[in-house]
Write a protein that holds these residues in place. Structure first.
Motif, PDB file in Angstrom:
ATOM      1  N   LYS A   1      42.563  42.233  44.003  1.00 32.82           N
ATOM      2  CA  LYS A   1      41.094  42.784  44.265  1.00 32.82           C
ATOM      3  C   LYS A   1      40.186  42.421  43.352  1.00 32.82           C
ATOM      4  CE  LYS A   1      43.013  45.081  47.854  1.00 32.82           C
ATOM      5  NZ  LYS A   1      42.350  44.774  49.202  1.00 32.82           N
ATOM      6  N   GLY A   2      40.529  42.201  41.990  1.00 29.13           N
ATOM      7  CA  GLY A   2      39.332  41.830  41.111  1.00 29.13           C
ATOM      8  C   GLY A   2      39.414  40.515  40.671  1.00 29.13           C
ATOM      9  N   HIS A   3      40.127  39.600  41.161  1.00 28.65           N
ATOM     10  CA  HIS A   3      40.372  38.234  41.092  1.00 28.65           C
ATOM     11  C   HIS A   3      39.946  37.710  39.544  1.00 28.65           C
ATOM     12  CE1 HIS A   3      40.181  38.070  45.095  1.00 28.65           C
ATOM     13  NE2 HIS A   3      38.958  38.812  45.302  1.00 28.65           N
TER      14      HIS A   3
ATOM     15  N   ASP B   1      32.545  41.401  32.902  1.00 27.81           N
ATOM     16  CA  ASP B   1      33.080  40.652  34.417  1.00 27.81           C
ATOM     17  C   ASP B   1      33.647  41.657  35.268  1.00 27.81           C
ATOM     18  OD1 ASP B   1      32.075  37.824  33.292  1.00 27.81           O
ATOM     19  OD2 ASP B   1      33.580  38.375  31.851  1.00 27.81           O
ATOM     20  N   LEU B   2      34.517  42.418  34.624  1.00 33.24           N
ATOM     21  CA  LEU B   2      35.374  42.988  35.680  1.00 33.24           C
ATOM     22  C   LEU B   2      35.600  44.579  35.017  1.00 33.24           C
ATOM     23  CD1 LEU B   2      37.428  43.379  38.216  1.00 33.24           C
ATOM     24  CD2 LEU B   2      39.043  42.327  36.726  1.00 33.24           C
TER      25      LEU B   2
ATOM     26  N   ARG C   1      27.261  38.746  38.917  1.00 38.14           N
ATOM     27  CA  ARG C   1      28.522  38.417  39.805  1.00 38.14           C
ATOM     28  C   ARG C   1      29.532  39.176  39.208  1.00 38.14           C
ATOM     29  NH1 ARG C   1      25.519  33.761  39.509  1.00 38.14           N
ATOM     30  NH2 ARG C   1      24.642  33.008  41.758  1.00 38.14           N
TER      31      ARG C   1
ATOM     32  N   ARG D   1      32.102  42.281  38.776  1.00 38.10           N
ATOM     33  CA  ARG D   1      33.107  43.087  40.010  1.00 38.10           C
ATOM     34  C   ARG D   1      33.633  44.560  39.421  1.00 38.10           C
ATOM     35  NH1 ARG D   1      34.611  38.612  37.765  1.00 38.10           N
ATOM     36  NH2 ARG D   1      36.868  38.556  37.909  1.00 38.10           N
TER      37      ARG D   1
ATOM     38  N   VAL E   1      36.348  47.416  40.480  1.00 40.19           N
ATOM     39  CA  VAL E   1      37.533  47.757  41.217  1.00 40.19           C
ATOM     40  C   VAL E   1      37.975  49.231  41.208  1.00 40.19           C
ATOM     41  CG1 VAL E   1      39.958  47.525  42.130  1.00 40.19           C
ATOM     42  CG2 VAL E   1      38.532  45.464  41.116  1.00 40.19           C
TER      43      VAL E   1
ATOM     44  N   ALA F   1      26.655  41.660  42.747  1.00 45.17           N
ATOM     45  CA  ALA F   1      27.964  42.205  42.169  1.00 45.17           C
ATOM     46  C   ALA F   1      29.007  42.573  43.500  1.00 45.17           C
ATOM     47  CB  ALA F   1      27.758  43.516  41.337  1.00 45.17           C
ATOM     48  N   SER F   2      30.103  42.985  43.264  1.00 42.86           N
ATOM     49  CA  SER F   2      31.012  43.483  44.138  1.00 42.86           C
ATOM     50  C   SER F   2      31.428  44.642  43.614  1.00 42.86           C
ATOM     51  CB  SER F   2      31.782  42.673  44.759  1.00 42.86           C
ATOM     52  OG  SER F   2      33.056  42.087  43.689  1.00 42.86           O
TER      53      SER F   2
ATOM     54  N   THR G   1      35.019  47.204  45.006  1.00 40.67           N
ATOM     55  CA  THR G   1      35.941  47.294  45.696  1.00 40.67           C
ATOM     56  C   THR G   1      37.062  48.318  45.704  1.00 40.67           C
ATOM     57  OG1 THR G   1      36.196  44.694  45.876  1.00 40.67           O
ATOM     58  CG2 THR G   1      38.150  45.740  46.575  1.00 40.67           C
TER      59      THR G   1
END
Length: 326
Positions: free
Chosen positions: A142-144, A217-218, A238, A240, A242, A262-263, A265
């Motif tokens: 999910k987090g790539h 970043d995540l 950009r 993320r 999760v 951003a995303s 998830t």
């Protein structure tokens, strides 16, 4: 055998230690003598009747465990390469949660049983399935996550947080962890987190931002109703987020997501496909054998004290994994 049984949904007291018939494996099934069973927050949601997918009553809780194969189906000498005497960890049981791992024996099918390396104890093996599957899927599926990125792991002292820290470090990420106690922060440092923060401190967000440079970043988020708004302020362009855990509603301006491209998830492991789970388990076993993945067991509790374990797993100040011992 002895097993915890739930005859009605409710508070922890509805869990009772009872005598039940020993499961008998049919062809293609595996009977595991449980040496330790893992306790997860999701177990408490199901027991309380507050989960989307509920088992029929009565049922035995638990999806995680570790032990020794006692028997395979009557027409089988082995199932998927597993034979009596093998050390294994389990991820789920036959018929979902009707016959869970909070018991002296658990009945499984082939894809629910996985090799337990000899270096990993049964208590540690009981801490593998949900925590490590969750961490793997959050980081990579999910987090790539990519080598060289900065990841913020909230609750880095909990079972999922420890797993995510080990995986992120092995993959070359810069790891920021948070924990709410001195003991928990010490554990996060011992696990190798590059920076560790007290998420109960009023200025912890400023501390993270000062260390992060261009931003995070995540984010692996364990309590979205408390942290999500601040996460979106801390992430990089950009970035993320999760969501692994959440316990309530929040008010959120979607521009916080839009402005950074951003995303956000979320996921639940119950929606994972067999292929996704197989990939994650293969990665976990390889990580134990080659990268030093090793669960942290916070406390071992007798099986009959399952109600106390359910109370403890929901308290703040997480430290490793709570394990029930038959």
């Amino acid at each position: 055998m002895k097993a915890i049984r739930v005859h009605q949904f409710g508070d922890p007291s509805v869990m009772k230690l009872e005598d039940v018939p020993d499961p008998v494996p049919a062809s293609g099934q595996i009977l595991v003598k449980v040496k330790a069973a893992g306790v997860n927050p999701v177990d408490t949601y199901i027991r309380a009747g507050q989960y989307a997918a509920l088992p029929p009553l009565p049922y035995t809780p638990g999806a995680d465990g570790a032990g020794i194969i006692e028997a395979v189906g009557p027409s089988d000498t082995s199932v998927n390469g597993f034979a009596p005497g093998d050390r294994v960890y389990i991820g789920g049981t036959v018929a979902g949660r009707a016959y869970g791992s909070y018991a002296e024996k658990a009945l499984c099918v082939a894809d629910q049983v996985h090799q337990l390396p000899k270096e990993i104890s049964f208590a540690q093996g009981a801490a593998l399935n949900v925590p490590y599957i969750t961490a793997w899927r959050a980081l990579f599926e999910k987090g790539h996550a990519q080598a060289g990125e900065t990841v913020l792991i909230h609750g880095a002292s909990g079972a999922v947080g420890v797993a995510a820290t080990q995986m992120a470090l092995a993959a070359g990420l810069r790891v920021f962890g948070t924990a709410g106690s001195d003991r928990g922060r010490a554990l996060a440092k011992e696990q190798g987190a590059h920076e560790v923060f007290d998420h109960t401190a009023a200025d912890y967000q400023k501390q993270i931002t000062a260390k992060a440079g261009a931003g995070i970043d995540l984010v692996i988020e364990m309590l979205a109703n408390v942290n999500l708004v601040r996460d979106l302020e801390m992430i990089a362009l950009r970035g993320r987020v999760v969501i692994v855990g959440n316990r309530g509603s929040i008010e959120l301006n979607p521009r916080a997501i839009m402005g950074k491209d951003a995303s956000v998830t979320g996921f639940t492991n119950w929606n994972a496909t067999p292929k996704e789970l197989a990939i994650a388990h293969a990665a976990i076993i390889a990580g134990m054998e080659r990268c030093g993945y090793k669960p942290e067991v916070g406390k071992e509790i007798p099986l009959g004290d399952a109600p106390k374990a359910h109370e403890a797993v929901m308290k703040p100040g997480a430290y490793g994994k709570l394990v029930l011992v038959p």
